[in-house]
Design an enzyme around this catalytic site. Structure first.
Site, PDB file in Angstrom:
ATOM      1  N   ASN A 144       0.855  -1.184   0.000  1.00  0.00           N
ATOM      2  CA  ASN A 144       0.000   0.000   0.000  1.00  0.00           C
ATOM      3  C   ASN A 144       0.892   1.235   0.000  1.00  0.00           C
ATOM      4  OD1 ASN A 144      -2.138  -1.737   0.313  1.00  0.00           O
ATOM      5  ND2 ASN A 144      -2.991  -0.657   2.073  1.00  0.00           N
TER       6      ASN A 144
HETATM    7 CA    CA Z   1      -7.069  -2.245   3.660  1.00  0.00          CA
END
Ligand code: CA
Ligand code: CTP
Length: 217
Positions: free
Chosen positions: A34
């Site tokens: 991420n």
């Molecule tokens: Ca997530």
């Protein structure tokens, strides 16, 4: 002239903070992750330590210095982060700021060669560290999650608060240029409702949250 005594309202408390991304290897040289700079989580660890807390900061791979007085545990993957969180318990408060990768990859042992064609990545769900802590017998007295959202920010945050049994969710509108930036726009979602905080530097958001934690304990 006497200096004002510093506010040490969190002294004697152990606060666990997760921060940064996790990296999930595809092969020995590649990963999925991420987006996360770790800045907001590190600022929260710093702000809690400045109020006198003993702080354990479990951090994914980031390029940030360790705040003064904070015990830092570096991890790479979500499963390593989950293990480090478990090892740091008990805690009075946990603030889960990390942008944990929701899936890991069934990683190849050797570097994949591009000449062999694009690999089909087989994704497996990672543990939800916040939800697992919310359901744990070792659940901290105050459990705080974050929610990074690009739309319907408050609806999603309230749903996460319930699903993960968190006391508070700090809802973060990441539709702008928050990612990696120095400032943040957040809403604090609690059992009593929603407080929208002014757009502010991440250090200011962190100090405000640390003060709220001290008020709540
Ligand atoms: Ca997530
Ligand atoms: N979180 C966690 N472990 C995970 C995923 C998320 O501890 N495997 C925590 C984050 O640190 C954050 C909160 O859960 O405090 C919400 O994370 P977020 O990614 O916004 O929510 P998800 O439940 O993963 O849902 P989605 O990504 O689909 O919005």
């Amino acid at each position: 002239q006497a200096a004002l005594a510093p506010d040490q309202r969190l002294s004697g408390k152990h606060i666990l903070v997760t921060a940064g991304p996790t990296h999930e290897p595809i092969d020995p040289v590649r990963y999925v992750a991420n987006r996360s700079s770790g800045k907001q989580g590190f600022a929260i660890a710093d702000a809690c330590a400045q109020l006198g807390a003993r702080v354990t900061l479990v951090s994914g791979p980031v390029a940030l210095p360790t705040p003064a007085g904070v015990t830092r545990v570096d991890v790479e993957t979500a499963r390593e982060m989950a293990d480090a969180v478990g090892a740091a318990l008990p805690a009075d408060v946990a603030v889960m700021v990390a942008a944990v990768a929701d899936w890991r990859v069934e990683a190849a042992g050797q570097k994949l060669k591009k000449g062999a064609g694009a690999p089909a990545l087989s994704l497996v769900p990672n543990p939800d560290i916040l939800a697992d802590l919310g359901a744990s017998p070792h659940r901290p007295r105050l459990l705080v999650g974050f929610a990074a959202e690009t739309e319907r920010v408050l609806d999603h945050a309230a749903a996460k608060r319930a699903a993960k049994r968190a006391d508070w969710i700090v809802a973060n509108d990441v539709s702008g240029d928050v990612m990696g930036g120095e400032a943040n726009t957040v809403h604090l979602v609690t059992e009593t409702g929603v407080e929208s905080w002014p757009h502010a530097p991440k250090a200011v958001v962190a100090r405000r949250l640390a003060q709220r934690i001290a008020d709540a304990l």
